[in-house]
Design a protein around this motif. Structure first.
Motif, PDB file in Angstrom:
ATOM      1  N   LYS A 114       0.810  -1.220   0.000  1.00 58.30           N
ATOM      2  CA  LYS A 114       0.000   0.000   0.000  1.00 58.30           C
ATOM      3  C   LYS A 114       0.844   1.270   0.000  1.00 58.30           C
ATOM      4  O   LYS A 114       0.304   2.353  -0.216  1.00 58.30           O
ATOM      5  CB  LYS A 114      -0.946  -0.007   1.203  1.00 58.30           C
ATOM      6  N   ASP A 115       2.147   1.153   0.240  1.00 54.38           N
ATOM      7  CA  ASP A 115       2.998   2.339   0.150  1.00 54.38           C
ATOM      8  C   ASP A 115       3.481   2.584  -1.287  1.00 54.38           C
ATOM      9  O   ASP A 115       4.267   3.493  -1.543  1.00 54.38           O
ATOM     10  CB  ASP A 115       4.190   2.223   1.095  1.00 54.38           C
ATOM     11  N   GLY A 116       2.994   1.740  -2.227  1.00 46.08           N
ATOM     12  CA  GLY A 116       3.339   1.913  -3.630  1.00 46.08           C
ATOM     13  C   GLY A 116       4.487   1.033  -4.097  1.00 46.08           C
ATOM     14  O   GLY A 116       4.711   0.892  -5.294  1.00 46.08           O
ATOM     15  N   SER A 117       5.235   0.442  -3.179  1.00 48.19           N
ATOM     16  CA  SER A 117       6.342  -0.445  -3.559  1.00 48.19           C
ATOM     17  C   SER A 117       5.818  -1.850  -3.846  1.00 48.19           C
ATOM     18  O   SER A 117       4.663  -2.171  -3.551  1.00 48.19           O
ATOM     19  CB  SER A 117       7.390  -0.493  -2.438  1.00 48.19           C
ATOM     20  N   HIS A 118       6.674  -2.682  -4.421  1.00 45.33           N
ATOM     21  CA  HIS A 118       6.267  -4.047  -4.691  1.00 45.33           C
ATOM     22  C   HIS A 118       7.420  -4.993  -4.414  1.00 45.33           C
ATOM     23  O   HIS A 118       8.588  -4.613  -4.451  1.00 45.33           O
ATOM     24  CB  HIS A 118       5.784  -4.201  -6.144  1.00 45.33           C
ATOM     25  N   VAL A 119       7.067  -6.250  -4.124  1.00 44.38           N
ATOM     26  CA  VAL A 119       8.051  -7.289  -3.821  1.00 44.38           C
ATOM     27  C   VAL A 119       7.740  -8.480  -4.711  1.00 44.38           C
ATOM     28  O   VAL A 119       6.569  -8.818  -4.939  1.00 44.38           O
ATOM     29  CB  VAL A 119       7.987  -7.711  -2.338  1.00 44.38           C
ATOM     30  N   ILE A 120       8.800  -9.101  -5.240  1.00 46.04           N
ATOM     31  CA  ILE A 120       8.642 -10.232  -6.155  1.00 46.04           C
ATOM     32  C   ILE A 120       9.117 -11.509  -5.477  1.00 46.04           C
ATOM     33  O   ILE A 120      10.216 -11.555  -4.904  1.00 46.04           O
ATOM     34  CB  ILE A 120       9.435  -9.988  -7.446  1.00 46.04           C
ATOM     35  N   GLY A 121       8.285 -12.531  -5.518  1.00 43.69           N
ATOM     36  CA  GLY A 121       8.646 -13.808  -4.922  1.00 43.69           C
ATOM     37  C   GLY A 121       7.554 -14.825  -5.200  1.00 43.69           C
ATOM     38  O   GLY A 121       6.851 -14.751  -6.201  1.00 43.69           O
ATOM     39  N   ARG A 122       7.379 -15.789  -4.292  1.00 42.65           N
ATOM     40  CA  ARG A 122       6.313 -16.785  -4.423  1.00 42.65           C
ATOM     41  C   ARG A 122       5.506 -16.796  -3.120  1.00 42.65           C
ATOM     42  O   ARG A 122       6.051 -17.084  -2.053  1.00 42.65           O
ATOM     43  CB  ARG A 122       6.893 -18.171  -4.692  1.00 42.65           C
ATOM     44  N   VAL A 123       4.217 -16.455  -3.222  1.00 42.67           N
ATOM     45  CA  VAL A 123       3.350 -16.456  -2.045  1.00 42.67           C
ATOM     46  C   VAL A 123       3.010 -17.895  -1.695  1.00 42.67           C
ATOM     47  O   VAL A 123       2.453 -18.631  -2.516  1.00 42.67           O
ATOM     48  CB  VAL A 123       2.056 -15.641  -2.303  1.00 42.67           C
ATOM     49  N   LEU A 135       5.829 -14.728   1.972  1.00 45.53           N
ATOM     50  CA  LEU A 135       6.482 -14.633   0.663  1.00 45.53           C
ATOM     51  C   LEU A 135       7.820 -15.344   0.687  1.00 45.53           C
ATOM     52  O   LEU A 135       8.686 -15.042   1.508  1.00 45.53           O
ATOM     53  CB  LEU A 135       6.674 -13.162   0.282  1.00 45.53           C
ATOM     54  N   LYS A 136       7.972 -16.310  -0.235  1.00 38.10           N
ATOM     55  CA  LYS A 136       9.220 -17.067  -0.351  1.00 38.10           C
ATOM     56  C   LYS A 136      10.176 -16.316  -1.269  1.00 38.10           C
ATOM     57  O   LYS A 136       9.839 -15.971  -2.408  1.00 38.10           O
ATOM     58  CB  LYS A 136       8.923 -18.443  -0.932  1.00 38.10           C
ATOM     59  N   LEU A 137      11.374 -16.058  -0.764  1.00 37.28           N
ATOM     60  CA  LEU A 137      12.435 -15.421  -1.530  1.00 37.28           C
ATOM     61  C   LEU A 137      13.663 -16.322  -1.510  1.00 37.28           C
ATOM     62  O   LEU A 137      13.747 -17.254  -0.699  1.00 37.28           O
ATOM     63  CB  LEU A 137      12.786 -14.056  -0.932  1.00 37.28           C
ATOM     64  N   GLY A 140      15.160 -16.351   1.881  1.00 47.40           N
ATOM     65  CA  GLY A 140      14.360 -16.829   2.997  1.00 47.40           C
ATOM     66  C   GLY A 140      12.896 -16.463   2.806  1.00 47.40           C
ATOM     67  O   GLY A 140      12.470 -16.087   1.721  1.00 47.40           O
ATOM     68  N   THR A 141      12.122 -16.577   3.868  1.00 48.00           N
ATOM     69  CA  THR A 141      10.690 -16.292   3.834  1.00 48.00           C
ATOM     70  C   THR A 141      10.396 -15.053   4.670  1.00 48.00           C
ATOM     71  O   THR A 141      10.913 -14.907   5.787  1.00 48.00           O
ATOM     72  CB  THR A 141       9.876 -17.485   4.371  1.00 48.00           C
ATOM     73  N   ARG A 142       9.560 -14.155   4.122  1.00 51.35           N
ATOM     74  CA  ARG A 142       9.181 -12.934   4.830  1.00 51.35           C
ATOM     75  C   ARG A 142       7.669 -12.857   4.937  1.00 51.35           C
ATOM     76  O   ARG A 142       6.945 -13.247   4.016  1.00 51.35           O
ATOM     77  CB  ARG A 142       9.698 -11.694   4.100  1.00 51.35           C
ATOM     78  N   ASP A 143       7.192 -12.339   6.077  1.00 50.09           N
ATOM     79  CA  ASP A 143       5.756 -12.158   6.299  1.00 50.09           C
ATOM     80  C   ASP A 143       5.395 -10.687   6.170  1.00 50.09           C
ATOM     81  O   ASP A 143       6.099  -9.814   6.708  1.00 50.09           O
ATOM     82  CB  ASP A 143       5.350 -12.668   7.687  1.00 50.09           C
ATOM     83  N   TYR A 144       4.282 -10.431   5.471  1.00 48.39           N
ATOM     84  CA  TYR A 144       3.766  -9.066   5.323  1.00 48.39           C
ATOM     85  C   TYR A 144       2.347  -9.028   5.887  1.00 48.39           C
ATOM     86  O   TYR A 144       1.509  -9.849   5.502  1.00 48.39           O
ATOM     87  CB  TYR A 144       3.751  -8.651   3.840  1.00 48.39           C
ATOM     88  N   PRO A 145       2.061  -8.091   6.809  1.00 48.92           N
ATOM     89  CA  PRO A 145       0.701  -7.991   7.352  1.00 48.92           C
ATOM     90  C   PRO A 145      -0.320  -7.852   6.216  1.00 48.92           C
ATOM     91  O   PRO A 145      -0.103  -7.130   5.253  1.00 48.92           O
ATOM     92  CB  PRO A 145       0.755  -6.723   8.221  1.00 48.92           C
ATOM     93  N   ARG A 146      -1.443  -8.563   6.358  1.00 48.12           N
ATOM     94  CA  ARG A 146      -2.445  -8.580   5.297  1.00 48.12           C
ATOM     95  C   ARG A 146      -2.970  -7.176   4.987  1.00 48.12           C
ATOM     96  O   ARG A 146      -3.197  -6.839   3.822  1.00 48.12           O
ATOM     97  CB  ARG A 146      -3.603  -9.491   5.716  1.00 48.12           C
ATOM     98  N   ASP A 147      -3.132  -6.328   6.007  1.00 48.60           N
ATOM     99  CA  ASP A 147      -3.681  -4.995   5.762  1.00 48.60           C
ATOM    100  C   ASP A 147      -2.657  -4.035   5.152  1.00 48.60           C
ATOM    101  O   ASP A 147      -2.978  -2.893   4.859  1.00 48.60           O
ATOM    102  CB  ASP A 147      -4.256  -4.394   7.054  1.00 48.60           C
ATOM    103  N   PHE A 148      -1.416  -4.507   4.972  1.00 48.04           N
ATOM    104  CA  PHE A 148      -0.389  -3.684   4.348  1.00 48.04           C
ATOM    105  C   PHE A 148      -0.214  -4.041   2.872  1.00 48.04           C
ATOM    106  O   PHE A 148       0.520  -3.391   2.144  1.00 48.04           O
ATOM    107  CB  PHE A 148       0.948  -3.859   5.089  1.00 48.04           C
ATOM    108  N   VAL A 149      -0.947  -5.094   2.426  1.00 42.46           N
ATOM    109  CA  VAL A 149      -0.836  -5.582   1.047  1.00 42.46           C
ATOM    110  C   VAL A 149      -2.023  -5.074   0.242  1.00 42.46           C
ATOM    111  O   VAL A 149      -3.181  -5.245   0.642  1.00 42.46           O
ATOM    112  CB  VAL A 149      -0.788  -7.121   1.011  1.00 42.46           C
ATOM    113  N   ALA A 150      -1.731  -4.437  -0.894  1.00 44.22           N
ATOM    114  CA  ALA A 150      -2.797  -3.897  -1.742  1.00 44.22           C
ATOM    115  C   ALA A 150      -3.282  -4.935  -2.753  1.00 44.22           C
ATOM    116  O   ALA A 150      -4.477  -5.053  -2.998  1.00 44.22           O
ATOM    117  CB  ALA A 150      -2.307  -2.646  -2.468  1.00 44.22           C
ATOM    118  N   LYS A 151      -2.347  -5.697  -3.351  1.00 45.48           N
ATOM    119  CA  LYS A 151      -2.738  -6.612  -4.421  1.00 45.48           C
ATOM    120  C   LYS A 151      -1.675  -7.694  -4.598  1.00 45.48           C
ATOM    121  O   LYS A 151      -0.484  -7.434  -4.434  1.00 45.48           O
ATOM    122  CB  LYS A 151      -2.917  -5.828  -5.734  1.00 45.48           C
TER     123      LYS A 151
END
Length: 486
Positions: A114-123, A135-137, A140-151
């Motif tokens: 939602k801040d306009g940036s994007h991350v590429i990986g495998r959900v 998100l698998k990178l 390693g694996t990173r977690d993003y809060p659901r309300d912080f993800v736009a699409k």
């Protein structure tokens, strides 16, 4: 061109065509009369050479052959060959081509935040709508809060963005099975080169050489590849950084990518073999071209939105007067500079670059701007309007003298609004915005004016006055039009 002309020209050309075909037939007869031996190499001059390629004496700069007729050694620059033969022979020798050019693509996702940036990986949990997005990178694996993800958008991503080189190699091993022949080892080596496992590539190439049934041309290819692998092993850190540069390019972080390219060019300035292998100059050209294409598109896409936002903010300043607003809209250091400063800040580039990118835009959009109810305060517009309304006024002159006199006296008493009075007392925010946008479009020199369109005032029909009827005397009462103020 008429059909008859076509027929006539075709007949004129036919003798020449027959002669050329005859000559070609003679050449083919002579060529096919030779016993098949070695390579037939075509030159850009139209000549050809027959002989055996000497792989150990050939390099990225020259091709060396042993001529069939004389047995002599002949050396050629690659640019003397036809493009097709150059590519074919280089491929057979393992020269010139990028052996890590093929990039494996796998299923993945683009996660827009939602801040306009994007991350590429495998959900890893695309169906979970409550918990964090996992998100698998490759790191390693990173977690993003659901309300912080736009699409979340499914797409193909580079395998190395989501898997480690070791994971990719193991998956390839499971799919293909253990290599058995020399050709199997060559395929495994090429896969290892593509994912940066150069030590494993070296092992597979060496194993390929142990296959006694491997054809001589494949043996020579492997030897040339081993030479390159040795350089890759030596430049392991640099190749990892090149892959990072390509990731930055994919993420549209072009300035960071170019800065890294320049660092590598400086660090390996004394090692031309590594520079040639990494192809940094070509990578720099590609990143630069992508950067220009991206920012040219973004500057054009954001320009009008930024323009409208800045004008809207300006008219909210109650202390800004009419003359100051006009001057600000038309001077290069006013509204123009603010637009490109804002674009530069949003995009992370220089304002001068933003101006250049906008000037170089390839797509053209037509925007309509009008002065609205402020048309009367623009000298040129007012002159055009007066001229347009002259005909309408001529018709009114045929009316009774008394009515005209009363209307003239009334107009003298009312007095038209001055520009400052209109700006300060009459115009609302929308009127001011319309006026400033139109004034910028016409006077600033940033946009190209296609044409002017002049329409009669909707309120008075171009008469300059509105007519009502006095309730008591039933006489016509004329007032200066509050819209066009003329």
């Amino acid at each position: 061109m008429t059909f008859g002309t076509l027929r006539q020209r075709r007949k004129k050309d036919e003798p020449g065509m027959k002669i050329r075909i005859t000559i070609l037939a003679v050449v083919l007869v002579v060529a096919t009369g030779l016993p098949a031996a070695g390579e037939q190499i075509r030159l850009k001059t139209g000549d050809f050479l027959q002989g055996d390629v000497i792989g150990e004496r050939s390099s990225d700069d020259v091709l060396t052959i042993r001529l069939y007729r004389t047995g002599g050694i002949f050396t050629l620059r690659w640019d003397q060959l036809t493009i097709e033969d150059e590519a074919r022979i280089k491929e057979s020798l393992g020269l010139g081509a990028d052996i890590d050019e093929d990039v494996e693509m796998v299923d993945g996702h683009i996660v827009l935040l939602k801040d306009g940036s994007h991350v590429i990986g495998r959900v890893e949990n695309p169906d979970d709508t409550t918990g964090p997005v996992r998100l698998k990178l490759a790191t390693g694996t990173r977690d993003y809060p659901r309300d912080f993800v736009a699409k979340i958008t499914p797409t193909k991503v580079q395998a190395q963005a989501v898997d480690t080189p070791e994971d990719i190699y193991e998956r390839f091993l499971e799919e293909e099975g253990e290599p058995e022949t020399g050709d199997d080892h060559i395929r495994f080596a090429e896969k290892c080169m593509g994912i940066g496992l150069y030590d494993k590539a070296k092992t597979h190439y060496e194993a390929a050489l142990e296959d006694e049934e491997l054809p001589d041309e494949r043996v020579q290819l492997v030897k040339n590849r081993l030479t390159k692998v040795a350089i890759y092993v030596q430049a392991k850190d640099a190749t990892d950084r090149v892959k990072q540069i390509k990731r930055l390019r994919f993420q549209k972080k072009f300035d960071e990518a170019l800065a890294e390219v320049d660092k590598l060019l400086e660090e390996y300035a004394e090692n031309p073999k590594i520079l040639e292998l990494l192809k940094l100059e070509r990578l720099k050209r590609q990143v630069t071209a992508d950067r220009e294409k991206y920012f040219r598109k973004e500057v054009h896409r954001r320009f009008f939105r930024t323009f409208d936002r800045i004008v809207r903010d300006k008219v909210r300043d109650k202390e800004v007067g009419m003359k100051d607003a006009q001057l600000w809209a038309q001077t290069p250091k006013g509204l123009t500079q603010e637009i490109f400063d804002r674009l530069a800040e949003d995009l992370g580039i220089e304002a001068a670059e933003a101006m250049d990118f906008f000037a170089e835009r390839t797509s053209r959009q037509v925007h309509r701007y009008n002065y609205g109810t402020g048309t009367f305060i623009h000298p040129d517009m007012m002159a055009r309007a007066r001229k347009m309304m002259a005909a309408a006024r001529g018709a009114r002159r045929a009316a009774g003298r008394n009515a005209r006199n009363r209307g003239a006296a009334q107009r003298q008493q009312e007095k038209p609004k001055s520009p400052d009075e209109w700006w300060n007392d009459v115009a609302g925010s929308k009127d001011k915005e319309r006026f400033l946008r139109a004034h910028f479009a016409e006077a600033a020199g940033v946009l190209t004016v296609l044409r002017f369109e002049l329409q009669a005032c909707r309120n008075c029909g171009g008469k300059g006055v509105t007519v009502t009827q006095d309730a008591n005397s039933a006489e016509e009462v004329r007032h200066i039009c509050t819209q066009c103020n003329l």
